[in-house]
Design a protein around this motif. Structure first.
Motif, PDB file in Angstrom:
ATOM      1  N   GLY A  26     -12.483  59.095  29.027  1.00 54.88           N
ATOM      2  CA  GLY A  26     -11.270  59.891  28.868  1.00 54.88           C
ATOM      3  C   GLY A  26     -11.024  60.466  27.496  1.00 54.88           C
ATOM      4  N   ALA A  27     -11.995  60.362  26.586  1.00 50.81           N
ATOM      5  CA  ALA A  27     -11.803  60.934  25.249  1.00 50.81           C
ATOM      6  C   ALA A  27     -11.759  62.452  25.351  1.00 50.81           C
ATOM      7  CB  ALA A  27     -12.927  60.498  24.325  1.00 50.81           C
ATOM      8  N   PRO A  28     -10.688  63.099  24.904  1.00 51.77           N
ATOM      9  CA  PRO A  28     -10.580  64.551  25.050  1.00 51.77           C
ATOM     10  C   PRO A  28     -11.456  65.331  24.074  1.00 51.77           C
ATOM     11  CG  PRO A  28      -8.649  63.689  23.938  1.00 51.77           C
ATOM     12  CD  PRO A  28      -9.468  62.502  24.326  1.00 51.77           C
ATOM     13  N   HIS A  29     -11.743  64.720  22.916  1.00 50.62           N
ATOM     14  CA  HIS A  29     -12.472  65.463  21.887  1.00 50.62           C
ATOM     15  C   HIS A  29     -13.318  64.488  21.071  1.00 50.62           C
ATOM     16  CE1 HIS A  29     -12.366  69.189  19.085  1.00 50.62           C
ATOM     17  NE2 HIS A  29     -13.449  68.454  18.833  1.00 50.62           N
ATOM     18  N   VAL A  30     -14.612  64.403  21.384  1.00 51.63           N
ATOM     19  CA  VAL A  30     -15.541  63.559  20.635  1.00 51.63           C
ATOM     20  C   VAL A  30     -16.326  64.443  19.666  1.00 51.63           C
ATOM     21  CG1 VAL A  30     -17.529  62.001  20.768  1.00 51.63           C
ATOM     22  CG2 VAL A  30     -15.764  61.929  22.549  1.00 51.63           C
ATOM     23  N   THR A  31     -16.221  64.151  18.376  1.00 49.64           N
ATOM     24  CA  THR A  31     -16.937  64.898  17.352  1.00 49.64           C
ATOM     25  C   THR A  31     -18.026  64.012  16.765  1.00 49.64           C
ATOM     26  OG1 THR A  31     -14.961  66.184  16.791  1.00 49.64           O
ATOM     27  CG2 THR A  31     -16.739  66.149  15.171  1.00 49.64           C
ATOM     28  N   VAL A  32     -19.277  64.348  17.029  1.00 46.55           N
ATOM     29  CA  VAL A  32     -20.401  63.637  16.419  1.00 46.55           C
ATOM     30  C   VAL A  32     -20.575  64.204  15.017  1.00 46.55           C
ATOM     31  CG1 VAL A  32     -22.858  63.100  16.573  1.00 46.55           C
ATOM     32  CG2 VAL A  32     -21.491  63.275  18.666  1.00 46.55           C
ATOM     33  N   THR A  33     -20.481  63.335  13.995  1.00 48.81           N
ATOM     34  CA  THR A  33     -20.402  63.875  12.642  1.00 48.81           C
ATOM     35  C   THR A  33     -21.045  62.975  11.596  1.00 48.81           C
ATOM     36  OG1 THR A  33     -18.879  64.729  10.961  1.00 48.81           O
ATOM     37  CG2 THR A  33     -18.130  62.819  12.223  1.00 48.81           C
ATOM     38  N   ALA A  34     -21.591  63.609  10.567  1.00 48.74           N
ATOM     39  CA  ALA A  34     -22.051  62.923   9.365  1.00 48.74           C
ATOM     40  C   ALA A  34     -21.249  63.412   8.162  1.00 48.74           C
ATOM     41  CB  ALA A  34     -23.540  63.168   9.152  1.00 48.74           C
ATOM     42  N   ASN A  35     -20.094  64.005   8.438  1.00 42.27           N
ATOM     43  CA  ASN A  35     -19.254  64.596   7.395  1.00 42.27           C
ATOM     44  C   ASN A  35     -18.076  63.658   7.093  1.00 42.27           C
ATOM     45  OD1 ASN A  35     -17.420  66.093   5.882  1.00 42.27           O
ATOM     46  ND2 ASN A  35     -17.883  68.008   6.927  1.00 42.27           N
ATOM     47  N   PRO A  36     -18.020  63.092   5.894  1.00 42.38           N
ATOM     48  CA  PRO A  36     -16.924  62.166   5.587  1.00 42.38           C
ATOM     49  C   PRO A  36     -15.547  62.815   5.631  1.00 42.38           C
ATOM     50  CG  PRO A  36     -18.206  62.660   3.611  1.00 42.38           C
ATOM     51  CD  PRO A  36     -18.968  63.215   4.769  1.00 42.38           C
ATOM     52  N   ASP A  37     -15.461  64.113   5.405  1.00 39.52           N
ATOM     53  CA  ASP A  37     -14.166  64.789   5.476  1.00 39.52           C
ATOM     54  C   ASP A  37     -13.650  64.838   6.910  1.00 39.52           C
ATOM     55  OD1 ASP A  37     -14.047  65.237   2.735  1.00 39.52           O
ATOM     56  OD2 ASP A  37     -15.117  67.141   2.885  1.00 39.52           O
ATOM     57  N   VAL A  38     -14.562  64.987   7.874  1.00 40.68           N
ATOM     58  CA  VAL A  38     -14.168  64.945   9.292  1.00 40.68           C
ATOM     59  C   VAL A  38     -13.677  63.548   9.646  1.00 40.68           C
ATOM     60  CG1 VAL A  38     -15.025  65.127  11.665  1.00 40.68           C
ATOM     61  CG2 VAL A  38     -15.723  66.810   9.949  1.00 40.68           C
ATOM     62  N   VAL A  39     -14.357  62.532   9.125  1.00 45.22           N
ATOM     63  CA  VAL A  39     -13.963  61.143   9.382  1.00 45.22           C
ATOM     64  C   VAL A  39     -12.586  60.864   8.787  1.00 45.22           C
ATOM     65  CG1 VAL A  39     -14.548  58.729   8.877  1.00 45.22           C
ATOM     66  CG2 VAL A  39     -16.336  60.339   9.568  1.00 45.22           C
ATOM     67  N   ARG A  40     -12.335  61.390   7.605  1.00 44.56           N
ATOM     68  CA  ARG A  40     -11.031  61.182   6.955  1.00 44.56           C
ATOM     69  C   ARG A  40      -9.875  61.770   7.760  1.00 44.56           C
ATOM     70  NH1 ARG A  40     -13.990  62.017   1.947  1.00 44.56           N
ATOM     71  NH2 ARG A  40     -13.679  60.220   0.562  1.00 44.56           N
ATOM     72  N   ALA A  41     -10.162  62.776   8.585  1.00 45.82           N
ATOM     73  CA  ALA A  41      -9.115  63.453   9.347  1.00 45.82           C
ATOM     74  C   ALA A  41      -9.053  62.988  10.809  1.00 45.82           C
ATOM     75  CB  ALA A  41      -9.333  64.964   9.302  1.00 45.82           C
ATOM     76  N   ALA A  42      -9.962  62.110  11.223  1.00 50.78           N
ATOM     77  CA  ALA A  42     -10.053  61.720  12.635  1.00 50.78           C
ATOM     78  C   ALA A  42      -8.907  60.802  13.041  1.00 50.78           C
ATOM     79  CB  ALA A  42     -11.387  61.026  12.889  1.00 50.78           C
ATOM     80  N   ASP A  43      -8.563  60.843  14.324  1.00 50.35           N
ATOM     81  CA  ASP A  43      -7.534  59.952  14.865  1.00 50.35           C
ATOM     82  C   ASP A  43      -8.099  58.580  15.204  1.00 50.35           C
ATOM     83  OD1 ASP A  43      -5.156  61.830  15.149  1.00 50.35           O
ATOM     84  OD2 ASP A  43      -6.706  62.932  16.235  1.00 50.35           O
ATOM     85  N   ARG A  44      -9.367  58.550  15.630  1.00 51.35           N
ATOM     86  CA  ARG A  44     -10.076  57.301  15.941  1.00 51.35           C
ATOM     87  C   ARG A  44     -11.510  57.444  15.461  1.00 51.35           C
ATOM     88  NH1 ARG A  44      -6.964  54.269  19.637  1.00 51.35           N
ATOM     89  NH2 ARG A  44      -5.161  55.532  20.224  1.00 51.35           N
ATOM     90  N   ILE A  45     -12.143  56.299  15.175  1.00 47.32           N
ATOM     91  CA  ILE A  45     -13.505  56.309  14.646  1.00 47.32           C
ATOM     92  C   ILE A  45     -14.351  55.312  15.425  1.00 47.32           C
ATOM     93  CG2 ILE A  45     -14.943  55.865  12.614  1.00 47.32           C
ATOM     94  CD1 ILE A  45     -12.444  56.563  10.906  1.00 47.32           C
ATOM     95  N   VAL A  46     -15.571  55.737  15.785  1.00 44.01           N
ATOM     96  CA  VAL A  46     -16.535  54.844  16.442  1.00 44.01           C
ATOM     97  C   VAL A  46     -17.821  54.857  15.614  1.00 44.01           C
ATOM     98  CG1 VAL A  46     -17.932  54.407  18.500  1.00 44.01           C
ATOM     99  CG2 VAL A  46     -15.558  55.179  18.737  1.00 44.01           C
ATOM    100  N   LEU A  47     -18.310  53.642  15.297  1.00 39.40           N
ATOM    101  CA  LEU A  47     -19.557  53.481  14.547  1.00 39.40           C
ATOM    102  C   LEU A  47     -20.566  52.771  15.449  1.00 39.40           C
ATOM    103  CD1 LEU A  47     -20.923  53.753  11.682  1.00 39.40           C
ATOM    104  CD2 LEU A  47     -20.254  51.354  11.338  1.00 39.40           C
ATOM    105  N   PRO A  48     -21.542  53.505  15.986  1.00 39.93           N
ATOM    106  CA  PRO A  48     -22.564  52.871  16.812  1.00 39.93           C
ATOM    107  C   PRO A  48     -23.636  52.254  15.912  1.00 39.93           C
ATOM    108  CG  PRO A  48     -22.982  55.211  16.706  1.00 39.93           C
ATOM    109  CD  PRO A  48     -21.755  54.959  15.860  1.00 39.93           C
ATOM    110  N   GLY A  49     -24.683  51.717  16.502  1.00 38.59           N
ATOM    111  CA  GLY A  49     -25.759  51.167  15.689  1.00 38.59           C
ATOM    112  C   GLY A  49     -26.836  50.528  16.537  1.00 38.59           C
TER     113      GLY A  49
END
Length: 209
Positions: A26-49
């Motif tokens: 149900g995630a409306p907007h998933v942004t795959v990113t390596a940009n820390p500025d995008v991470v700083r503005a995100a509502d939620r964060i997922v770190l896979p590995g």
């Protein structure tokens, strides 16, 4: 306005499967990113590995300002954070795979090799296993009882048992999930855990710690 979820790409995650699972949950907007500025503005964060603690740590710290961006958004901004498999292990103070490697130290503890107390117990711990929520419920009901898919040779040993959100049993107790404040990590793979995994991701998308 729809929430933006940042799925961090640091060369160490099963990104395609995790992104698809988040969308299915149900995630409306998933942004795959390596940009820390995008991470700083995100509502939620997922770190896979996926892979070794050492290699994943090198990949994450290898992106300029990513750790600082994550830390700022999670610890100052209060964004809900989910770590998956090695993404969960990186929450620890240190990992002992291929030598000692510094972790994020968001949840104090270390990542150690699973000890084989019985020759019948196989390492890596691979396949479906039970998930039993911890007594203290630090994740506020996010991690429920059920069966999930695991694949790991090292396990998170937290310093404080109150950060244990769930356990599993593989020749003895292993931590299946940890949590503290707005940070949660799961050792299993929700994206490979079918209905159980999608339900957990769906709860994470609604989680307001």
């Amino acid at each position: 306005m729809a929430e933006v979820l940042a799925l961090i790409d640091y060369g160490a995650g099963n990104l395609h499967s995790v992104a698809n699972a988040l969308k299915a949950a149900g995630a409306p907007h998933v942004t795959v990113t390596a940009n820390p500025d995008v991470v700083r503005a995100a509502d939620r964060i997922v770190l896979p590995g996926v892979g070794s603690f050492k290699a994943c740590a090198a990949g994450l710290w290898g992106i300029p300002h990513m750790v600082e961006g994550m830390t700022e958004r999670v610890h100052v901004g209060g964004a809900p954070f989910l770590g998956i498999c090695v993404g969960m292990q990186l929450l620890a103070t240190r990992g002992l795979e291929h030598g000692e490697t510094e972790g994020l130290d968001w949840i104090a503890g270390e990542v150690r090799l699973i000890e084989r107390t019985d020759p019948a117990i196989k390492v890596p711990h691979m396949g479906w296993n039970d998930v039993s929520p911890g007594l203290h419920d630090p994740a506020s009901g996010l991690v429920e009882a059920g069966e999930a898919y695991f694949l790991h040779s090292y396990h998170f040993a937290p310093d404080d048992g109150r950060t244990v959100a769930a356990m599993t049993d593989h020749g003895g107790g292993l931590v299946a999930a940890v949590a503290r404040d707005n940070v949660v990590g799961v050792q299993f793979h929700p994206e490979k855990s079918q209905a159980y995994g999608l339900a957990l991701l769906s709860r994470f998308l609604e989680w307001k710690p």
